[in-house]
Design a protein around this motif. Sequence first.
Motif, PDB file in Angstrom:
ATOM      1  N   VAL A  85       0.862  -1.183   0.000  1.00 52.84           N
ATOM      2  CA  VAL A  85       0.000   0.000   0.000  1.00 52.84           C
ATOM      3  C   VAL A  85       0.896   1.229   0.000  1.00 52.84           C
ATOM      4  O   VAL A  85       1.840   1.322   0.795  1.00 52.84           O
ATOM      5  N   ILE A  86       0.630   2.167  -0.912  1.00 56.86           N
ATOM      6  CA  ILE A  86       1.403   3.414  -0.995  1.00 56.86           C
ATOM      7  C   ILE A  86       0.443   4.590  -0.954  1.00 56.86           C
ATOM      8  O   ILE A  86      -0.457   4.694  -1.795  1.00 56.86           O
ATOM      9  N   SER A  87       0.634   5.476   0.020  1.00 53.52           N
ATOM     10  CA  SER A  87      -0.192   6.676   0.150  1.00 53.52           C
ATOM     11  C   SER A  87       0.694   7.903   0.052  1.00 53.52           C
ATOM     12  O   SER A  87       1.743   7.969   0.692  1.00 53.52           O
ATOM     13  N   ASN A  88       0.257   8.870  -0.745  1.00 57.82           N
ATOM     14  CA  ASN A  88       0.948  10.153  -0.838  1.00 57.82           C
ATOM     15  C   ASN A  88      -0.060  11.242  -0.478  1.00 57.82           C
ATOM     16  O   ASN A  88      -1.001  11.498  -1.230  1.00 57.82           O
ATOM     17  N   VAL A  89       0.119  11.858   0.683  1.00 56.34           N
ATOM     18  CA  VAL A  89      -0.866  12.806   1.212  1.00 56.34           C
ATOM     19  C   VAL A  89      -0.259  14.204   1.265  1.00 56.34           C
ATOM     20  O   VAL A  89       0.652  14.446   2.073  1.00 56.34           O
ATOM     21  N   PRO A  90      -0.734  15.144   0.422  1.00 52.28           N
ATOM     22  CA  PRO A  90      -0.239  16.520   0.516  1.00 52.28           C
ATOM     23  C   PRO A  90      -0.685  17.156   1.832  1.00 52.28           C
ATOM     24  O   PRO A  90      -1.863  17.127   2.182  1.00 52.28           O
ATOM     25  N   GLY A  91       0.241  17.711   2.556  1.00 46.71           N
ATOM     26  CA  GLY A  91      -0.068  18.331   3.835  1.00 46.71           C
ATOM     27  C   GLY A  91       0.034  19.838   3.777  1.00 46.71           C
ATOM     28  O   GLY A  91       0.339  20.421   2.730  1.00 46.71           O
ATOM     29  N   PRO A  92      -0.184  20.510   4.890  1.00 45.90           N
ATOM     30  CA  PRO A  92      -0.162  21.982   4.920  1.00 45.90           C
ATOM     31  C   PRO A  92       1.254  22.518   4.716  1.00 45.90           C
ATOM     32  O   PRO A  92       2.230  21.937   5.199  1.00 45.90           O
ATOM     33  N   ARG A  93       1.352  23.628   3.992  1.00 48.23           N
ATOM     34  CA  ARG A  93       2.642  24.277   3.778  1.00 48.23           C
ATOM     35  C   ARG A  93       2.963  25.254   4.906  1.00 48.23           C
ATOM     36  O   ARG A  93       4.123  25.624   5.090  1.00 48.23           O
ATOM     37  N   GLU A  94       1.954  25.671   5.654  1.00 46.95           N
ATOM     38  CA  GLU A  94       2.151  26.582   6.761  1.00 46.95           C
ATOM     39  C   GLU A  94       2.183  25.808   8.070  1.00 46.95           C
ATOM     40  O   GLU A  94       1.528  24.766   8.202  1.00 46.95           O
ATOM     41  N   PRO A  95       2.927  26.272   9.074  1.00 45.67           N
ATOM     42  CA  PRO A  95       2.992  25.564  10.355  1.00 45.67           C
ATOM     43  C   PRO A  95       1.651  25.572  11.075  1.00 45.67           C
ATOM     44  O   PRO A  95       0.881  26.541  10.979  1.00 45.67           O
ATOM     45  N   LEU A  96       1.353  24.480  11.763  1.00 44.23           N
ATOM     46  CA  LEU A  96       0.119  24.360  12.528  1.00 44.23           C
ATOM     47  C   LEU A  96       0.421  24.535  14.011  1.00 44.23           C
ATOM     48  O   LEU A  96       1.510  24.191  14.486  1.00 44.23           O
ATOM     49  N   TYR A  97      -0.571  25.068  14.730  1.00 45.28           N
ATOM     50  CA  TYR A  97      -0.403  25.322  16.160  1.00 45.28           C
ATOM     51  C   TYR A  97      -1.605  24.802  16.929  1.00 45.28           C
ATOM     52  O   TYR A  97      -2.736  24.803  16.421  1.00 45.28           O
ATOM     53  N   VAL A  98      -1.365  24.332  18.149  1.00 44.50           N
ATOM     54  CA  VAL A  98      -2.414  23.918  19.069  1.00 44.50           C
ATOM     55  C   VAL A  98      -2.148  24.600  20.407  1.00 44.50           C
ATOM     56  O   VAL A  98      -1.110  24.329  21.039  1.00 44.50           O
ATOM     57  N   ALA A  99      -3.058  25.502  20.816  1.00 49.60           N
ATOM     58  CA  ALA A  99      -2.901  26.226  22.084  1.00 49.60           C
ATOM     59  C   ALA A  99      -1.545  26.918  22.169  1.00 49.60           C
ATOM     60  O   ALA A  99      -0.894  26.927  23.214  1.00 49.60           O
ATOM     61  N   GLY A 100      -1.071  27.443  21.037  1.00 49.26           N
ATOM     62  CA  GLY A 100       0.195  28.161  21.019  1.00 49.26           C
ATOM     63  C   GLY A 100       1.413  27.310  20.784  1.00 49.26           C
ATOM     64  O   GLY A 100       2.519  27.830  20.575  1.00 49.26           O
ATOM     65  N   ALA A 101       1.261  25.984  20.824  1.00 46.25           N
ATOM     66  CA  ALA A 101       2.397  25.082  20.614  1.00 46.25           C
ATOM     67  C   ALA A 101       2.484  24.691  19.137  1.00 46.25           C
ATOM     68  O   ALA A 101       1.483  24.262  18.552  1.00 46.25           O
ATOM     69  N   LYS A 102       3.653  24.837  18.555  1.00 48.72           N
ATOM     70  CA  LYS A 102       3.846  24.534  17.142  1.00 48.72           C
ATOM     71  C   LYS A 102       3.941  23.026  16.925  1.00 48.72           C
ATOM     72  O   LYS A 102       4.612  22.320  17.675  1.00 48.72           O
ATOM     73  N   LEU A 103       3.255  22.550  15.888  1.00 45.24           N
ATOM     74  CA  LEU A 103       3.346  21.146  15.487  1.00 45.24           C
ATOM     75  C   LEU A 103       4.659  20.946  14.739  1.00 45.24           C
ATOM     76  O   LEU A 103       4.874  21.522  13.673  1.00 45.24           O
ATOM     77  N   ASP A 104       5.560  20.164  15.317  1.00 46.32           N
ATOM     78  CA  ASP A 104       6.874  19.946  14.707  1.00 46.32           C
ATOM     79  C   ASP A 104       6.813  18.965  13.545  1.00 46.32           C
ATOM     80  O   ASP A 104       7.512  19.119  12.549  1.00 46.32           O
ATOM     81  N   ALA A 105       6.006  17.925  13.665  1.00 47.49           N
ATOM     82  CA  ALA A 105       5.985  16.894  12.634  1.00 47.49           C
ATOM     83  C   ALA A 105       4.616  16.235  12.583  1.00 47.49           C
ATOM     84  O   ALA A 105       3.920  16.139  13.590  1.00 47.49           O
ATOM     85  N   TYR A 106       4.254  15.823  11.408  1.00 46.77           N
ATOM     86  CA  TYR A 106       3.023  15.071  11.175  1.00 46.77           C
ATOM     87  C   TYR A 106       3.468  13.658  10.813  1.00 46.77           C
ATOM     88  O   TYR A 106       3.851  13.386   9.689  1.00 46.77           O
ATOM     89  N   ILE A 107       3.468  12.757  11.795  1.00 52.68           N
ATOM     90  CA  ILE A 107       4.069  11.440  11.612  1.00 52.68           C
ATOM     91  C   ILE A 107       3.196  10.567  10.691  1.00 52.68           C
ATOM     92  O   ILE A 107       2.025  10.312  10.990  1.00 52.68           O
ATOM     93  N   PRO A 108       3.738  10.112   9.558  1.00 56.49           N
ATOM     94  CA  PRO A 108       2.955   9.328   8.595  1.00 56.49           C
ATOM     95  C   PRO A 108       2.842   7.850   8.978  1.00 56.49           C
ATOM     96  O   PRO A 108       3.501   6.977   8.400  1.00 56.49           O
ATOM     97  N   VAL A 109       2.010   7.570   9.963  1.00 56.87           N
ATOM     98  CA  VAL A 109       1.797   6.202  10.417  1.00 56.87           C
ATOM     99  C   VAL A 109       0.478   5.682   9.854  1.00 56.87           C
ATOM    100  O   VAL A 109      -0.558   6.327   9.999  1.00 56.87           O
ATOM    101  N   SER A 110       0.502   4.533   9.216  1.00 57.04           N
ATOM    102  CA  SER A 110      -0.716   3.920   8.703  1.00 57.04           C
ATOM    103  C   SER A 110      -0.867   2.545   9.334  1.00 57.04           C
ATOM    104  O   SER A 110      -0.519   2.345  10.489  1.00 57.04           O
ATOM    105  N   THR A 111      -1.343   1.570   8.567  1.00 53.19           N
ATOM    106  CA  THR A 111      -1.576   0.241   9.131  1.00 53.19           C
ATOM    107  C   THR A 111      -1.285  -0.821   8.084  1.00 53.19           C
ATOM    108  O   THR A 111      -1.130  -0.521   6.900  1.00 53.19           O
ATOM    109  N   ILE A 112      -1.175  -2.060   8.535  1.00 57.63           N
ATOM    110  CA  ILE A 112      -1.003  -3.192   7.635  1.00 57.63           C
ATOM    111  C   ILE A 112      -2.165  -4.153   7.844  1.00 57.63           C
ATOM    112  O   ILE A 112      -2.847  -4.116   8.867  1.00 57.63           O
ATOM    113  N   THR A 113      -2.399  -4.992   6.852  1.00 61.70           N
ATOM    114  CA  THR A 113      -3.514  -5.930   6.910  1.00 61.70           C
ATOM    115  C   THR A 113      -3.014  -7.326   6.588  1.00 61.70           C
ATOM    116  O   THR A 113      -1.888  -7.516   6.107  1.00 61.70           O
ATOM    117  N   ASP A 114      -3.848  -8.305   6.839  1.00 69.31           N
ATOM    118  CA  ASP A 114      -3.491  -9.682   6.551  1.00 69.31           C
ATOM    119  C   ASP A 114      -3.282  -9.857   5.050  1.00 69.31           C
ATOM    120  O   ASP A 114      -4.174  -9.577   4.255  1.00 69.31           O
TER     121      ASP A 114
END
Length: 244
Positions: free
Chosen positions: A163-192
């Motif tokens: 399985v191959i996924s290519n997901v375009p993400g935001p070009r601008e930094p994201l923040y939650v309650a003033g804290a900057k999101l450093d990385a968007y970890i690309p974790v998916s799943t595997i199946t039988d």
Amino acid sequence: PAPPTPWNASVTPNRRFAMRSVALATVKALKDATGGTINDVVMAMCTGALREYLIEHDALPDEPLRAMVPVSIRTGEEQGDEVWSNRVSAIVAELPTTCDDPAERVGLCRQAMHAAKRQFELLPAEAMMEASQVTSPVIAASAIRLVGRLKLADRVNLPVNVVISNVPGPREPLYVAGAKLDAYIPVSTITDGVGLNITVHSYEDRLDIGLISDRELIPDLWHLVDLHVDEISRLFEATGAEWA
């Protein structure tokens, strides 16, 4: 059916994750050099890495591998809760793992994706969503458990290898309650039956490559993810593009 590969077998909950990052500007430089798209370069990167890995393990099939690629089936007419829900299906594309030229693989990946998308477009998105609503979640879950219990993936050659996924993400930094999101970890799943999943996600000026697999099927997963970065270098050498 797809050709058998080392990871085309029953999987267990014993998963392993590995991740590497490259500058998005380098991928854009390859896009310009090849006349393709970022997705073409990503698919060629994955194809080249898988080809090299299988050659090292003396397991490269004579036929191209096949990848399941998730795609959005949003129509733009979603309302209410549908606006925030996932509307995703998938296409099956051949990966040119039999081709030994890195630059040529970019064009072949583009052709394969176009062919898969043309077949996909023959079925309207509304029909796909209606079909998914007909199937009871209870029945679907029971069917998945039955496949795992009977180990059907060990007896039947499934139509995809990875399985191959290519997901375009935001070009601008994201923040939650003033804290900057450093990385968007690309974790998916595997199946039988499909014990390797490659997810590529962009965020700001970076392209993150995340691999998850069954640790028994791919004990050297960090080496496989490194091969993806190595393939970027091979594409620069093959195309003559300049590093960003």
